[in-house]
Design a protein around this motif. Structure first.
Motif, short mmCIF file in Angstrom:
data_model
loop_
_atom_site.label_atom_id
_atom_site.label_comp_id
_atom_site.label_asym_id
_atom_site.label_seq_id
_atom_site.Cartn_x
_atom_site.Cartn_y
_atom_site.Cartn_z
N LYS A 18 -10.05 -78.31 -44.30
CA LYS A 18 -9.12 -77.05 -43.49
C LYS A 18 -10.03 -76.27 -42.83
O LYS A 18 -9.90 -76.00 -41.67
N HIS A 19 -11.11 -75.69 -43.56
CA HIS A 19 -11.93 -74.58 -43.05
C HIS A 19 -12.88 -75.24 -41.82
O HIS A 19 -13.22 -74.74 -41.08
N ALA A 20 -13.44 -76.42 -42.10
CA ALA A 20 -14.19 -77.13 -40.97
C ALA A 20 -13.59 -77.39 -39.77
O ALA A 20 -14.09 -76.96 -38.75
N LEU A 21 -12.23 -77.61 -39.85
CA LEU A 21 -11.38 -77.91 -38.91
C LEU A 21 -11.09 -76.55 -38.01
O LEU A 21 -11.11 -76.53 -36.64
N LEU A 22 -10.65 -75.74 -38.91
CA LEU A 22 -10.35 -74.10 -38.40
C LEU A 22 -11.57 -73.64 -37.74
O LEU A 22 -11.53 -73.22 -36.73
N CYS A 23 -12.73 -73.64 -38.47
CA CYS A 23 -13.92 -73.13 -37.55
C CYS A 23 -14.39 -73.86 -36.31
O CYS A 23 -14.68 -73.16 -35.34
N PHE A 24 -14.16 -75.23 -36.32
CA PHE A 24 -14.39 -75.91 -34.97
C PHE A 24 -13.52 -75.35 -34.14
O PHE A 24 -13.79 -75.09 -32.76
N MET A 25 -12.26 -75.16 -34.32
CA MET A 25 -11.12 -74.91 -33.37
C MET A 25 -11.28 -73.54 -32.83
O MET A 25 -11.14 -73.30 -31.65
N LEU A 26 -11.56 -72.57 -33.59
CA LEU A 26 -11.80 -71.30 -33.04
C LEU A 26 -12.98 -70.99 -32.56
O LEU A 26 -12.98 -70.06 -31.77
N ASP A 27 -13.97 -71.72 -32.85
CA ASP A 27 -15.47 -71.66 -32.39
C ASP A 27 -15.12 -72.09 -30.88
O ASP A 27 -15.76 -71.41 -29.78
N TYR A 28 -14.53 -73.21 -30.44
CA TYR A 28 -14.44 -73.66 -29.38
C TYR A 28 -13.46 -72.50 -28.37
O TYR A 28 -13.96 -72.37 -27.09
N MET A 29 -12.54 -72.18 -28.81
CA MET A 29 -11.75 -71.24 -28.18
C MET A 29 -12.57 -69.91 -27.73
O MET A 29 -12.15 -69.50 -26.76
N ALA A 30 -13.19 -69.52 -28.73
CA ALA A 30 -14.06 -68.32 -28.49
C ALA A 30 -15.01 -68.45 -27.46
O ALA A 30 -15.63 -67.70 -26.96
N GLN A 31 -15.32 -69.70 -26.97
CA GLN A 31 -16.35 -69.77 -25.82
C GLN A 31 -15.85 -69.60 -24.74
O GLN A 31 -16.68 -69.42 -23.67
N LYS A 32 -14.53 -69.49 -24.46
CA LYS A 32 -13.93 -69.21 -23.12
C LYS A 32 -13.89 -67.66 -23.13
O LYS A 32 -13.45 -67.20 -24.25
N ASP A 33 -13.92 -67.08 -21.97
CA ASP A 33 -13.83 -65.61 -21.81
C ASP A 33 -12.45 -65.13 -21.55
O ASP A 33 -12.13 -64.61 -20.66
N LYS A 34 -11.71 -65.59 -22.49
CA LYS A 34 -10.30 -64.97 -22.76
C LYS A 34 -10.08 -64.66 -24.00
O LYS A 34 -10.57 -65.36 -25.05
N PRO A 35 -9.25 -63.54 -24.16
CA PRO A 35 -8.96 -63.18 -25.67
C PRO A 35 -8.06 -63.86 -26.36
O PRO A 35 -7.18 -64.78 -25.93
N ILE A 36 -7.91 -63.88 -27.72
CA ILE A 36 -7.54 -64.75 -28.67
C ILE A 36 -6.71 -63.78 -29.65
O ILE A 36 -7.26 -62.76 -30.00
N SER A 37 -5.48 -64.22 -29.98
CA SER A 37 -4.72 -63.75 -31.04
C SER A 37 -4.89 -64.75 -32.12
O SER A 37 -4.47 -65.94 -32.13
N TYR A 38 -5.10 -64.18 -33.61
CA TYR A 38 -5.32 -65.12 -34.65
C TYR A 38 -4.16 -64.85 -35.75
O TYR A 38 -3.89 -63.43 -35.86
N ILE A 39 -3.25 -65.69 -35.99
CA ILE A 39 -2.17 -65.41 -36.72
C ILE A 39 -2.45 -66.25 -38.01
O ILE A 39 -2.32 -67.42 -38.03
N GLU A 40 -2.19 -65.55 -39.34
CA GLU A 40 -2.21 -66.33 -40.45
C GLU A 40 -0.84 -66.01 -41.50
O GLU A 40 -0.69 -64.66 -41.60
N THR A 41 -0.34 -66.97 -41.77
CA THR A 41 1.14 -66.82 -42.28
C THR A 41 1.22 -66.53 -43.95
O THR A 41 1.77 -65.75 -44.62
N HIS A 42 0.26 -67.28 -44.69
CA HIS A 42 -0.01 -67.23 -46.16
C HIS A 42 -1.61 -66.79 -46.26
O HIS A 42 -2.35 -67.98 -46.64
N SER A 43 -2.03 -65.65 -46.22
CA SER A 43 -3.45 -65.44 -46.16
C SER A 43 -4.23 -65.47 -47.47
O SER A 43 -5.66 -65.75 -47.32
N GLY A 44 -3.80 -65.29 -48.44
CA GLY A 44 -4.58 -65.27 -49.68
C GLY A 44 -5.39 -64.09 -49.68
O GLY A 44 -5.14 -62.98 -48.90
N ARG A 45 -6.52 -63.81 -50.59
CA ARG A 45 -7.36 -62.74 -50.50
C ARG A 45 -8.42 -62.70 -49.87
O ARG A 45 -9.22 -61.52 -49.76
N ALA A 46 -8.87 -63.81 -49.10
CA ALA A 46 -9.91 -63.98 -48.07
C ALA A 46 -11.26 -64.00 -48.53
O ALA A 46 -12.20 -64.46 -47.68
#
Length: 256
Positions: A18-46
């Motif tokens: 889960k975390h490897a795929l999550l980081c890959f996807m967010l890292d790719y999205m963050a390479q573009k100069d456009k802002p991102i909203s991240y939403i998590e529904t069942h977050s746990g303690r982090a």
């Protein structure tokens, strides 16, 4: 029901996928100069510590991140962010998805986290408040609808329930369909367990029918102990970022 606490399972093989795929996807999205909203529904303690009594009791991290960390490239965003967390919080620290997301995001991006469990919500607030997260003590599925479409509109939602409420398997496709109708441009990722009793099969069949172009990635592994029902882990991703399918194939090889 609010009995689930992820500390017993933090850093296990399902987390690695889960975390490897999550980081890959967010890292790719963050390479573009456009802002991102991240939403998590069942977050746990982090933030978790793998030397905590609960984690030691199950030993799941030993067969998970402890066993596979060296199999990743050193520059993989998952491994980079894990190293950062351990520099900040000690060598036994393990980040949950909210903290990994915060490390992937940039100034100007938005971070929205929901958690209903009282103890987990308190711990989440303590950890993620300093990251500027918007933290909500609210049912995750209700929050998913309320939070969409977000501002910025470009973004990512992670739905990662505990599945301790068995009705989730029937309800999740309808929840996701409702979110996708409101937010058709969002990347929506669902984590799910692969269970020996095949409880996930109907849910995935309905999701695949509703979203035929989504990415479905699954890895299998032996039960962590006798009698344990989880035999693998899956991610179902609507509107996956470019390259995610190839990353999923690379990740599968680590579990082979």
């Amino acid at each position: 029901m609010l009995s689930y606490q992820h500390i017993y399972h933090a850093g296990n093989l399902a987390d690695v996928q889960k975390h490897a795929l999550l980081c890959f996807m967010l890292d790719y999205m963050a390479q573009k100069d456009k802002p991102i909203s991240y939403i998590e529904t069942h977050s746990g303690r982090a933030l978790y510590h793998l030397d905590a009594a609960e984690a030691v009791k199950t030993g799941e991290a030993e067969k998970g991140i402890a066993a596979l960390a060296k199999a990743f490239p050193k520059d993989h965003p998952y491994i980079r962010h894990l190293a950062t967390v351990r520099e900040l919080h000690g060598k036994t620290a393990y980040p949950g998805s909210p903290l990994l997301a915060a490390l992937c995001l940039r100034d100007g991006d938005a971070l929205h986290l929901a958690e209903l469990h009282p103890q987990e919500h308190a711990a989440l607030t303590d950890v993620m408040g300093r990251w500027g997260a918007n933290i909500h003590k609210r049912d995750g599925y209700e929050f998913a609808i309320a939070a969409t479409p977000p501002t910025p509109r470009r973004g990512f939602m992670l739905i990662d329930p505990s599945y301790e409420v068995k009705a989730d398997y029937d309800a999740i496709p309808k929840h996701i369909a409702a979110v996708a109708r409101k937010w058709n441009v969002g990347t929506i990722a669902l984590w799910y367990p692969l269970l020996a009793n095949a409880a996930h099969i109907g849910m995935l069949a309905e999701l695949s029918e509703r979203f035929p172009d989504a990415l479905r990635h699954e890895v299998r592994f032996p039960p962590v102990r006798e009698g344990h029902k989880m035999i693998g882990s899956g991610m179902f991703v609507i509107n996956p970022p470019y390259g995610t399918a190839d990353e999923a194939k690379r990740l599968s090889r680590l579990f082979a």
